[in-house]
Design a protein around this motif. Structure first.
Motif, PDB file in Angstrom:
ATOM      1  N   LYS A 109       0.834  -1.212   0.000  1.00 34.25           N
ATOM      2  CA  LYS A 109       0.000   0.000   0.000  1.00 34.25           C
ATOM      3  C   LYS A 109       0.863   1.255   0.000  1.00 34.25           C
ATOM      4  O   LYS A 109       0.534   2.254  -0.641  1.00 34.25           O
ATOM      5  N   ALA A 110       2.006   1.209   0.691  1.00 36.33           N
ATOM      6  CA  ALA A 110       2.923   2.353   0.674  1.00 36.33           C
ATOM      7  C   ALA A 110       3.502   2.551  -0.723  1.00 36.33           C
ATOM      8  O   ALA A 110       3.694   3.682  -1.178  1.00 36.33           O
ATOM      9  N   ALA A 111       3.785   1.437  -1.428  1.00 38.33           N
ATOM     10  CA  ALA A 111       4.328   1.529  -2.788  1.00 38.33           C
ATOM     11  C   ALA A 111       3.337   2.200  -3.735  1.00 38.33           C
ATOM     12  O   ALA A 111       3.726   2.895  -4.675  1.00 38.33           O
ATOM     13  N   GLU A 112       2.053   1.999  -3.485  1.00 40.25           N
ATOM     14  CA  GLU A 112       1.026   2.610  -4.334  1.00 40.25           C
ATOM     15  C   GLU A 112       0.915   4.113  -4.107  1.00 40.25           C
ATOM     16  O   GLU A 112       0.291   4.818  -4.898  1.00 40.25           O
ATOM     17  N   LYS A 113       1.519   4.617  -3.037  1.00 43.08           N
ATOM     18  CA  LYS A 113       1.467   6.048  -2.714  1.00 43.08           C
ATOM     19  C   LYS A 113       2.678   6.807  -3.246  1.00 43.08           C
ATOM     20  O   LYS A 113       2.854   7.978  -2.940  1.00 43.08           O
ATOM     21  N   VAL A 114       3.522   6.150  -4.043  1.00 50.68           N
ATOM     22  CA  VAL A 114       4.748   6.768  -4.543  1.00 50.68           C
ATOM     23  C   VAL A 114       4.477   7.536  -5.836  1.00 50.68           C
ATOM     24  O   VAL A 114       3.836   7.027  -6.755  1.00 50.68           O
ATOM     25  N   ILE A 115       4.978   8.766  -5.885  1.00 54.49           N
ATOM     26  CA  ILE A 115       5.003   9.556  -7.119  1.00 54.49           C
ATOM     27  C   ILE A 115       6.467   9.652  -7.549  1.00 54.49           C
ATOM     28  O   ILE A 115       7.306  10.151  -6.800  1.00 54.49           O
ATOM     29  N   PHE A 116       6.776   9.159  -8.740  1.00 57.81           N
ATOM     30  CA  PHE A 116       8.154   9.177  -9.220  1.00 57.81           C
ATOM     31  C   PHE A 116       8.498  10.544  -9.806  1.00 57.81           C
ATOM     32  O   PHE A 116       7.674  11.180 -10.480  1.00 57.81           O
TER      33      PHE A 116
END
Length: 500
Positions: A451-458
């Motif tokens: 779920k934390a990975a889904e909150k990443v903006i590159f």
């Protein structure tokens, strides 16, 4: 110029051999050869360098000089046409030497007929074209590598200059200082666009669908035509709102569509009245994005309207267009699930209409909700991960004005430590960092907390790198390109938080 005519340069000091070669070429059916004859070394060197021929037939002996010396001189002068060496001697040593220097073929005069000569010329021309294509591909690949490195090195300082100038413009400063800051910001944006456009056209990749703002793509196409429009007296009225909804599109293909339509409109206006005016409009409908490009040119006749998107149809003079442009545009738009059509009356210009469906990142069509309630960002915690302290601090200052709590990690190791101590609602992650890269950090986050990975903006300054491009296109996370507008960053963060 008639493409069926093959332009031949014959460098031959014997008039009888000139007549023989000319007669052989005249026997070839279905082709016409335009032969220019010169009988001495110096004139031959000059003629071969003009670039007005398709092939050169070069005698091995030119009085006291050698045709191989002429060939070497021509190659030193960057000769771009294929050269076939002719000789009266059946000498394999001469044959090998000619080919080693750079001849396309070697023919013995007493052993050739019209068929052999025609075949040798066709082979030489096609081989040279293939060679030029390979050289051009290698050149573009080199440009791509140069642009990739340049983008990363230039975009980081540009991001800082652009962002800080935007922050300062928002403050109450003397008018002259504010105006200077606006000029700094504008020039930084100009430099950023140059880098982006170089990357766009240097990169050779398979078509890729990405989640993008069509307004950005449309404006970039216009930027690529700005210089042409200025020099050719074409005025542009741009009524494209910056806040169009994002959708899944192939950026390069859509730019090709927009540039083709803009170029056709430009040419029609110039031929009609020597100048012109183009109007570019866009708006969001509930289920699609509507785009129109209008011109004040001569318009299109009813009979041409019915066939304008058919392959190989063209109203241009022979040699000025393949007739494939609009048919390719039509196919690209249809592949996007959209529509392309044109409206026109003779004498009243033409308007090309494009509809692109609004598609979510998972590929499902969506309908825009009316009036979404904004999400309060007061209690949201953000983590910015960037090895450039100036960029990290810039992002923190900008996002804090939106009432977010922002922590800055100056690299992957620092970020791992911070992520272990608290949860974040959104993570802005630079991909290209020394030590632990953004890609490696993302995989660590993904392994421990999906779920934390889904909150990443590159955040990246280079999508032309094959590994970077493959990585980000394989994920559904948003991507922001450096140098960015601070408003774009805030909008991406808000959209991320609203979707949570």
């Amino acid at each position: 110029m008639d493409s069926n005519i093959i332009r031949v340069l014959l460098v031959e000091d014997d008039e009888d051999d000139y007549v023989l070669i000319n007669d052989l070429l005249s026997e070839v059916s279905g082709k016409k050869f335009d032969v220019e004859w010169t009988d001495d070394y110096d004139t031959g060197v000059e003629a071969i360098g003009t670039g007005r021929h398709d092939v050169c037939l070069l005698d091995y002996r030119l009085g006291e000089r050698s045709g191989l010396d002429l060939l070497q001189q021509a190659l030193v002068n960057d000769c771009m046409i294929p050269v076939i060496v002719l000789t009266g001697q059946d000498d394999q040593t001469v044959d090998l030497e000619a080919m080693r220097i750079g001849a396309s073929d070697y023919l013995v005069k007493g052993q050739i007929d019209s068929t052999m000569l025609d075949r040798s010329i066709r082979y030489a021309i096609s081989h040279k074209q293939m060679e030029c294509h390979i050289l051009e591909s290698n050149r573009l690949a080199s440009i791509g590598k140069l642009a990739a490195g340049m983008a990363h090195e230039i975009n980081n300082p540009l991001t800082t200059v652009l962002g800080l100038s935007q922050l300062l413009v928002a403050k109450q400063l003397p008018e002259q200082v504010s105006e200077d800051l606006r000029i700094i910001s504008s020039e930084a944006e100009r430099a950023a666009k140059i880098v982006k456009n170089l990357l766009l056209f240097a990169r050779k990749t398979d078509p890729e669908m990405r989640y993008l703002n069509v307004a950005t793509v449309l404006n970039r196409a216009q930027e690529l035509k700005v210089s042409d429009f200025k020099t050719k007296n074409i005025a542009i009225i741009n009524e494209v709102p910056p806040d169009l909804p994002e959708t899944m599109v192939d950026e390069q293909q859509l730019i090709q569509v927009f540039i083709n339509i803009l170029t056709n409109a430009e040419q029609a206006c110039l031929e009609f009245q020597g100048r012109g005016q183009l109007l570019i409009k866009a708006e969001a409908a509930p289920d699609c994005i509507k785009i129109s490009i209008s011109d004040d040119g001569p318009g299109i006749t009813p009979e041409n309207l019915d066939v304008i998107f058919e392959p190989f149809y063209s109203t241009k003079e022979v040699g000025k267009g393949t007739g494939l442009g609009l048919s390719i545009c039509y196919g690209i738009v249809r592949q996007h699930g959209g529509e392309l059509w044109v409206e026109s009356e003779p004498g009243n210009g033409a308007t090309f209409h494009i509809r692109i469906p609004i598609v979510a990142q998972d590929g499902t069509k969506i309908t825009l909700a009316q009036g979404p309630a904004p999400v309060s960002p007061v209690t949201k915690n953000l983590l910015v991960v960037d090895d450039e302290p100036n960029i990290g601090n810039l992002l923190a200052r900008s996002l804090e004005t939106q009432n977010y709590t922002v922590h800055v990690a100056e690299g992957g190791v620092d970020a791992v430590s911070r992520l272990a101590s608290m949860d974040y609602d959104c993570i802005l992650l630079d991909l290209k960092m020394p030590g632990m890269s953004g890609k490696e950090l993302f995989h660590r986050i993904e392994a421990s907390d999906q779920k934390a990975a889904e909150k990443v903006i590159f955040i990246t300054g280079d999508t032309s790198d094959a590994n970077t491009h493959e990585f980000i296109t394989g994920l559904n996370n948003p991507v922001v390109l450096k140098p960015f507008q601070l408003d774009d960053i805030c909008r991406q963060v808000q959209q991320m938080l609203e979707a949570d």
